[in-house]
Motif scaffolding. Sequence first.
Motif, PDB file in Angstrom:
ATOM      1  N   LYS A 186      50.357 -25.052  51.590  1.00 10.58           N
ATOM      2  CA  LYS A 186      51.017 -25.802  52.665  1.00 10.58           C
ATOM      3  C   LYS A 186      50.507 -27.244  52.727  1.00 10.58           C
ATOM      4  CE  LYS A 186      51.279 -24.073  56.706  1.00 10.58           C
ATOM      5  NZ  LYS A 186      50.732 -23.470  57.949  1.00 10.58           N
ATOM      6  N   TYR A 203      50.276 -31.445  61.608  1.00  9.10           N
ATOM      7  CA  TYR A 203      49.298 -30.547  61.014  1.00  9.10           C
ATOM      8  C   TYR A 203      48.816 -29.545  62.060  1.00  9.10           C
ATOM      9  CZ  TYR A 203      49.074 -34.057  57.325  1.00  9.10           C
ATOM     10  OH  TYR A 203      49.407 -34.925  56.308  1.00  9.10           O
ATOM     11  N   GLU A 234      44.578 -26.652  59.392  1.00 12.14           N
ATOM     12  CA  GLU A 234      44.772 -27.523  58.240  1.00 12.14           C
ATOM     13  C   GLU A 234      43.843 -28.725  58.283  1.00 12.14           C
ATOM     14  OE1 GLU A 234      49.522 -26.515  57.500  1.00 12.14           O
ATOM     15  OE2 GLU A 234      48.926 -28.246  58.697  1.00 12.14           O
ATOM     16  N   THR A 253      53.032 -19.541  56.607  1.00  7.09           N
ATOM     17  CA  THR A 253      53.867 -20.718  56.371  1.00  7.09           C
ATOM     18  C   THR A 253      54.439 -21.255  57.676  1.00  7.09           C
ATOM     19  OG1 THR A 253      54.454 -19.963  54.145  1.00  7.09           O
ATOM     20  CG2 THR A 253      55.900 -21.587  55.158  1.00  7.09           C
ATOM     21  N   LYS A 285      51.869 -29.594  50.069  1.00  6.94           N
ATOM     22  CA  LYS A 285      53.216 -30.075  50.342  1.00  6.94           C
ATOM     23  C   LYS A 285      53.202 -31.255  51.309  1.00  6.94           C
ATOM     24  CE  LYS A 285      55.553 -25.650  49.516  1.00  6.94           C
ATOM     25  NZ  LYS A 285      56.351 -24.555  50.114  1.00  6.94           N
ATOM     26  N   LYS A 286      52.134 -31.365  52.078  1.00  9.71           N
ATOM     27  CA  LYS A 286      52.061 -32.424  53.079  1.00  9.71           C
ATOM     28  C   LYS A 286      51.344 -33.677  52.582  1.00  9.71           C
ATOM     29  CE  LYS A 286      52.262 -29.320  57.076  1.00  9.71           C
ATOM     30  NZ  LYS A 286      51.615 -28.877  58.341  1.00  9.71           N
ATOM     31  N   HIS A 308      47.299 -21.584  52.873  1.00  5.75           N
ATOM     32  CA  HIS A 308      47.026 -22.823  53.604  1.00  5.75           C
ATOM     33  C   HIS A 308      46.895 -24.010  52.650  1.00  5.75           C
ATOM     34  CE1 HIS A 308      46.268 -20.462  57.238  1.00  5.75           C
ATOM     35  NE2 HIS A 308      46.308 -21.610  57.901  1.00  5.75           N
TER      36      HIS A 308
END
Length: 231
Positions: free
Chosen positions: A203, A156, A160, A96, A206-207, A200
């Motif tokens: 994460k 990022y 990612e 994270t 969430k973006k 991943h």
Amino acid sequence: MDIKPTILIVEDEPNILRGLTDLFIFHGFNVESETDGQKGLERALAGQHACIILDVMLPSIDGFQICDAIRQHSQTQPILMLTAKNTEQDVINGLTLGADDYLAKPFSTAELVLRVTALIRRSGMTANESQLVINEHVNICTQKLTGVSYQKAMKYTRREVAILSYLKQKQTPVSREELLKQVWDYKSTDHLDTRTVDIHIAKLRKKIESDPKSPRHLVTFRGEGYQLLIG
């Protein structure tokens, strides 16, 4: 003459540090090292390293704090974390905060070298396209590793962006095992923990998602894998 890649190892156990130093020198690396967390962070921010290997438990500040501080400074620096135990929380914390990979102690030295080598090789790759557009509200600059998501500025990691780029290229569901081979560059996934991929993906949701709990773009197909839906 080829320039040897330099790695930084931050590890406070003298025997482990000595063994890792000898291991990577044998495999053709230059090695810098620190046993203190704060000094390790200062060296990490001051130099250029092909990869940084962080132990979690360190004097002064821990590996999680170092990882977080490095990510504030650079989204592209390859980072591998060494955890004392293969616990869910340690893995989640490290990934994270932006670690590219982790390995739990005790670990195979051959596996460690393979993972570090893979991280370095992947970090040298560039994306084929400079912009990755998810929808009218989400776009990513794959070279600068920045973007806008629903009017919010986003940063990022290289990993990612590599995940999203690969999923966009495939346009079909992709299994965790395929992602580990194609994005993480692992030759075999027989003994690997696939939670790395799941964390991943969480994460990224969430973006890029307006509602990460009900994703519309980075979706899961049970039994098949993950797919990126554009538009």
